[in-house]
Design a protein around this motif. Structure first.
Motif, short mmCIF file in Angstrom:
data_model
loop_
_atom_site.label_atom_id
_atom_site.label_comp_id
_atom_site.label_asym_id
_atom_site.label_seq_id
_atom_site.Cartn_x
_atom_site.Cartn_y
_atom_site.Cartn_z
N UNK A 197 -11.37 8.38 -0.38
CA UNK A 197 -11.07 6.99 -0.10
C UNK A 197 -9.88 6.58 -0.96
N UNK A 198 -9.15 5.59 -0.52
CA UNK A 198 -8.03 5.05 -1.28
C UNK A 198 -7.75 3.62 -0.86
N UNK A 199 -6.96 2.90 -1.65
CA UNK A 199 -6.59 1.52 -1.33
C UNK A 199 -7.84 0.68 -1.07
N UNK B 180 0.84 -1.20 0.00
CA UNK B 180 0.00 0.00 0.00
C UNK B 180 0.87 1.24 0.00
N UNK B 181 0.36 2.31 -0.63
CA UNK B 181 1.14 3.53 -0.72
C UNK B 181 0.26 4.71 -0.37
N UNK B 182 0.21 5.10 0.91
CA UNK B 182 -0.62 6.23 1.31
C UNK B 182 -0.18 7.55 0.72
N UNK B 183 0.99 7.57 0.05
CA UNK B 183 1.49 8.81 -0.54
C UNK B 183 0.46 9.43 -1.48
N UNK C 141 -10.93 9.44 -5.25
CA UNK C 141 -10.37 8.11 -5.01
C UNK C 141 -8.87 8.18 -5.30
N UNK C 142 -8.09 8.08 -4.24
CA UNK C 142 -6.66 8.39 -4.32
C UNK C 142 -5.79 7.21 -4.71
N UNK C 143 -6.27 6.39 -5.62
CA UNK C 143 -5.44 5.33 -6.16
C UNK C 143 -5.67 3.97 -5.52
#
Length: 324
Positions: free
Chosen positions: A186-188, A1-4, A216-218
């Motif tokens: 939201x993401x991941x 996972x990449x919260x970046x 949606x951040x990826x």
């Protein structure tokens, strides 16, 4: 996972037209959850993953006046035979107008799922390229851009060739320059039972009119080289994604395995990057309410990032996008 990706997306969510970030009224709410640890992946055999001739209907883009409608058709006779058409009307009216896009397109890809998937994949080795079961072919993917929408207006739409005749609806985000907007962020996400709970929460917020659009951040489907998982993600969560304008940022899980970089993501989740002066679908900006949103992607060379950012700071109507 990449919260970046999520951090980058939040860092550029600013109010258009203000000169100082400190003058921007901003309030965030985190939805509480009792979930602990991982959760099972929704199986491909689940009833929510049952195919239709016209399916996976979803909205991409979250500007106040434009959105893409994208869907998949499992009718091979329609591939390249006729242009994609969406019928649109303002809610409460009777007359439909037709909006025409390009032709449906099909892509093929080598199945190279990540080896950690359960059950272990058969096609997770490049040496399997001679195995016909290790190749995936999509349905016909269609996309139509709806433009000149009236902000903050309820619309109904349907795919013209849908034999089920389903009608969907959404509300366009508030006008650029208006005082308020509320994003669900939201993401991941993936397609686990936990993800389903998250989607249900977003849908409840949409039904209660407490969000106007979604960022949606990826890391959408977590297909990770299993292209059938792009289909299942869009089928399972179609009730939400067909109902809310959603801006997507690309993440590392959209790159995919097997060197199929961005293949599924770019065809299934188009955006209006050309409208903001960007040459790449990975970088774009848009305006809705008081916000000028710049969508960035960390999966790119540093020099490319600098070049494309230059275009993004040329905000329409001389509005300023402030990178904090």
């Amino acid at each position: 996972r990449r919260p970046l990706n999520l951090a980058m997306l939040l860092s550029v969510l600013t109010a258009a037209g203000f000169s100082e970030p400190t003058s921007i009224p901003f309030h965030s709410v985190t939805r509480p959850s009792k979930r602990v640890g991982g959760s099972p992946i929704i199986p491909l055999s689940h009833p929510r993953n049952a195919p239709r001739r016209v399916e996976q209907v979803h909205l991409t883009g979250a500007s106040s006046d434009s959105v893409h409608v994208t869907w998949s058709s499992n009718d091979s006779a329609l591939v390249g035979a006729q242009r994609s058409v969406v019928e649109l009307r303002a809610a409460g009216t009777t007359a439909w107008s037709e909006v025409t896009g390009g032709y449906g397109e099909v892509y093929s890809a080598f199945q190279d799922p990540a080896p950690w998937q359960i059950p272990p994949p058969v096609c997770n080795n490049p040496r399997n390229y001679t195995n016909p079961e290790c190749f995936y072919t999509s349905g016909a993917l269609h996309s139509v851009q709806l433009t000149s929408l009236t902000p903050a207006t309820k619309y109904e739409y349907r795919v013209k060739d849908d034999p089920d005749g389903r009608t969907f609806g959404f509300t366009s985000p508030p006008a650029a320059g208006s005082k308020t907007i509320t994003f669900g962020v939201v993401g991941d996400l993936g397609q686990t039972t936990n993800a389903s709970e998250t989607v249900d929460g977003l849908h409840a917020a949409l039904d209660n009119a407490t969000i106007d659009a979604v960022l949606l951040a990826g890391d959408l489907s977590y297909a990770d080289g299993d292209h059938y998982r792009w289909d299942s993600y869009a089928r399972i969560f179609e009730p939400l994604w067909s109902s809310v304008p959603t801006a997507h940022a690309g993440g590392n899980h959209e790159v995919s395995n097997g060197n199929e970089n961005w293949l599924a993501y770019s065809r299934r989740y188009p955006n209006a990057h050309l409208d903001s002066g960007s040459a790449s679908f990975l970088w774009y900006s848009f305006e809705a309410g008081p916000a000028h949103v710049v969508v960035l992607c960390s999966c790119a060379a540093r020099n490319s990032r600098r070049a494309i950012l230059g275009a993004q700071f040329s905000a329409r109507n001389s509005r300023r996008a402030i990178l904090r």
